[in-house]
Design an enzyme around this catalytic site. Structure first.
Site, short mmCIF file in Angstrom:
data_model
loop_
_atom_site.label_atom_id
_atom_site.label_comp_id
_atom_site.label_asym_id
_atom_site.label_seq_id
_atom_site.Cartn_x
_atom_site.Cartn_y
_atom_site.Cartn_z
N TYR A 129 -11.06 24.47 53.73
CA TYR A 129 -10.05 23.74 54.52
C TYR A 129 -8.88 24.66 54.89
O TYR A 129 -8.46 24.72 56.04
CB TYR A 129 -9.58 22.54 53.71
CG TYR A 129 -8.58 21.64 54.41
CD1 TYR A 129 -9.01 20.67 55.31
CD2 TYR A 129 -7.22 21.73 54.15
CE1 TYR A 129 -8.11 19.83 55.93
CE2 TYR A 129 -6.32 20.89 54.78
CZ TYR A 129 -6.76 19.94 55.66
OH TYR A 129 -5.86 19.12 56.28
N LYS A 144 -7.63 25.90 58.57
CA LYS A 144 -6.29 25.58 59.07
C LYS A 144 -5.48 26.85 59.35
O LYS A 144 -4.64 26.87 60.25
CB LYS A 144 -5.57 24.68 58.07
CG LYS A 144 -6.21 23.30 57.90
CD LYS A 144 -6.23 22.53 59.21
CE LYS A 144 -6.76 21.12 59.06
NZ LYS A 144 -6.71 20.36 60.32
P1 NAD Z 1 -8.31 10.88 58.72
O1 NAD Z 1 -9.52 11.20 57.91
O2 NAD Z 1 -7.60 9.60 58.49
O3 NAD Z 1 -8.66 10.99 60.28
C1 NAD Z 1 -9.47 12.01 60.81
C2 NAD Z 1 -10.17 11.49 62.04
O4 NAD Z 1 -11.02 12.54 62.53
C3 NAD Z 1 -11.07 10.28 61.72
O5 NAD Z 1 -10.87 9.26 62.67
C4 NAD Z 1 -12.48 10.86 61.80
O6 NAD Z 1 -13.45 9.92 62.19
C5 NAD Z 1 -12.29 11.96 62.86
N1 NAD Z 1 -13.35 12.96 62.77
C6 NAD Z 1 -13.82 13.59 61.65
N2 NAD Z 1 -14.82 14.40 61.97
C7 NAD Z 1 -15.02 14.30 63.31
C8 NAD Z 1 -15.94 14.89 64.22
N3 NAD Z 1 -16.87 15.76 63.82
N4 NAD Z 1 -15.84 14.56 65.53
C9 NAD Z 1 -14.90 13.68 65.95
N5 NAD Z 1 -14.02 13.07 65.13
C10 NAD Z 1 -14.08 13.39 63.82
O7 NAD Z 1 -7.35 12.13 58.47
P2 NAD Z 1 -5.81 12.36 58.84
O8 NAD Z 1 -5.07 12.45 57.57
O9 NAD Z 1 -5.35 11.42 59.91
O10 NAD Z 1 -5.91 13.85 59.43
C11 NAD Z 1 -5.74 14.18 60.80
C12 NAD Z 1 -5.56 15.67 60.90
O11 NAD Z 1 -4.38 16.06 60.19
C13 NAD Z 1 -6.70 16.48 60.28
O12 NAD Z 1 -6.96 17.63 61.03
C14 NAD Z 1 -6.15 16.87 58.93
O13 NAD Z 1 -6.75 18.04 58.42
C15 NAD Z 1 -4.68 17.10 59.28
N6 NAD Z 1 -3.79 17.03 58.11
C16 NAD Z 1 -3.69 15.89 57.38
C17 NAD Z 1 -2.85 15.88 56.27
C18 NAD Z 1 -2.66 14.67 55.40
O14 NAD Z 1 -1.96 14.79 54.37
N7 NAD Z 1 -3.22 13.52 55.74
C19 NAD Z 1 -2.12 17.03 55.94
C20 NAD Z 1 -2.26 18.18 56.72
C21 NAD Z 1 -3.10 18.15 57.82
#
Ligand code: NAD
Length: 250
Positions: free
Chosen positions: A158, A162
């Site tokens: 991951y 990133k």
């Molecule tokens: P989440 O799991 O709630 O949402 C992720 C979305 O991406 C989901 O709707 C999922 O269906 C979709 N997805 C996954 N694989 C896919 C694919 N192959 N094709 C199309 N869609 C796909 O996660 P989140 O927390 O909302 O994360 C959103 C972004 O923010 C991600 O890139 C995550 O790495 C990043 N992020 C999140 C956090 C956190 O603390 N939640 C922190 C840093 C970065």
């Protein structure tokens, strides 16, 4: 397919049917008055979008797609640009985790996370940039992570994906700035979504200790930053990584 130019600016948000992506889509529609194409792999989430979205739902256009499908995503981006006559904002947000310590991480867990988190953003950026260069303007935003800036135990795959997004962001910014296409990244900290809900309580408590603002972030905190970078208010910003993390990285 009709190709009348949309009066509203047009954005694509990947992984936009829940969590951070959904709030980004809301913010772009409700605050910036955009038309937003939401791309997600989960069909049921796309089908429920219109009902759960709230004001401006008529400006959401949901598409089911696996963003690791290079050809499929490229065609989707081309179709959106043709259908609406423009493409102003591309948000590469779709992401997953497959955590595990480095010594035990399988090739599959490594490759899957790299494909979903990093390769998809390359495909999306390359496809969107073609249209943005032609129209001499656009904003590409990659959702990176604190883990990409600092590394994180148990997240070799991951954090590498990133960190890779940050390299992609800076290179895209350097290659496209002369065409008025900007590219920036956001590095969220610990944000309350399904992704972090899945963590054990002990891990959440430990994380809180390292957050100077002493709370988990909300998806809206990230959406506000995306809306800023998407708007002309950030017209003089490119190649930057905006840390929205309660002060963890300082
Ligand atoms: P989440 O799991 O709630 O949402 C992720 C979305 O991406 C989901 O709707 C999922 O269906 C979709 N997805 C996954 N694989 C896919 C694919 N192959 N094709 C199309 N869609 C796909 O996660 P989140 O927390 O909302 O994360 C959103 C972004 O923010 C991600 O890139 C995550 O790495 C990043 N992020 C999140 C956090 C956190 O603390 N939640 C922190 C840093 C970065």
């Amino acid at each position: 397919m009709s190709s009348t130019t949309s009066e509203k600016p047009v954005a694509i948000v990947t992984g936009g049917s829940r969590g951070i992506g959904l709030e980004i889509a809301r913010e772009l529609v409700q605050t910036l008055g955009m038309r937003v194409v939401v791309v997600d792999i989960v069909e049921s989430q796309i089908n429920e979008l219109a009902d759960s979205f709230g004001p401006g739902a008529e400006n959401i256009d949901g598409r089911v797609m696996d963003v690791t499908d290079s050809e499929g995503l490229t065609k989707l981006v081309d179709d959106v640009a043709e259908q609406y006559g423009r493409l102003d904002v591309m948000v590469n947000n779709a992401g997953i985790t497959r955590d595990g310590l480095l010594l035990r991480m399988s090739d599959e867990d490594w490759q899957t996370v790299i494909n979903v988190n990093l390769s998809s953003a390359f495909y999306g950026t390359r496809a969107a940039a073609k249209h943005m260069v032609r129209q001499r303007g656009g904003s590409i935003i990659n959702i990176s992570s604190f883990a990409g800036v600092e590394g994180n135990r148990g997240q070799a795959n991951y954090s590498s994906s990133k960190a890779g997004l940050i390299g992609l962001t800076k290179t895209t910014a350097k290659e496209l700035s002369s065409k008025n296409v900007r590219c920036n990244a956001i590095a969220p900290g610990f944000i309350q979504t399904d992704m972090t809900d899945a963590l054990p309580q002990k891990a959440k408590d430990m994380a809180l200790e390292f957050i100077p603002l002493k709370r988990m972030g909300q998806a809206q905190d990230i959406a506000y930053a995306v809306a800023f970078l998407a708007s002309d208010r950030a017209a003089y910003m490119t190649g930057q990584v905006l840390c929205v993390d309660g002060g963890m990285h300082m």
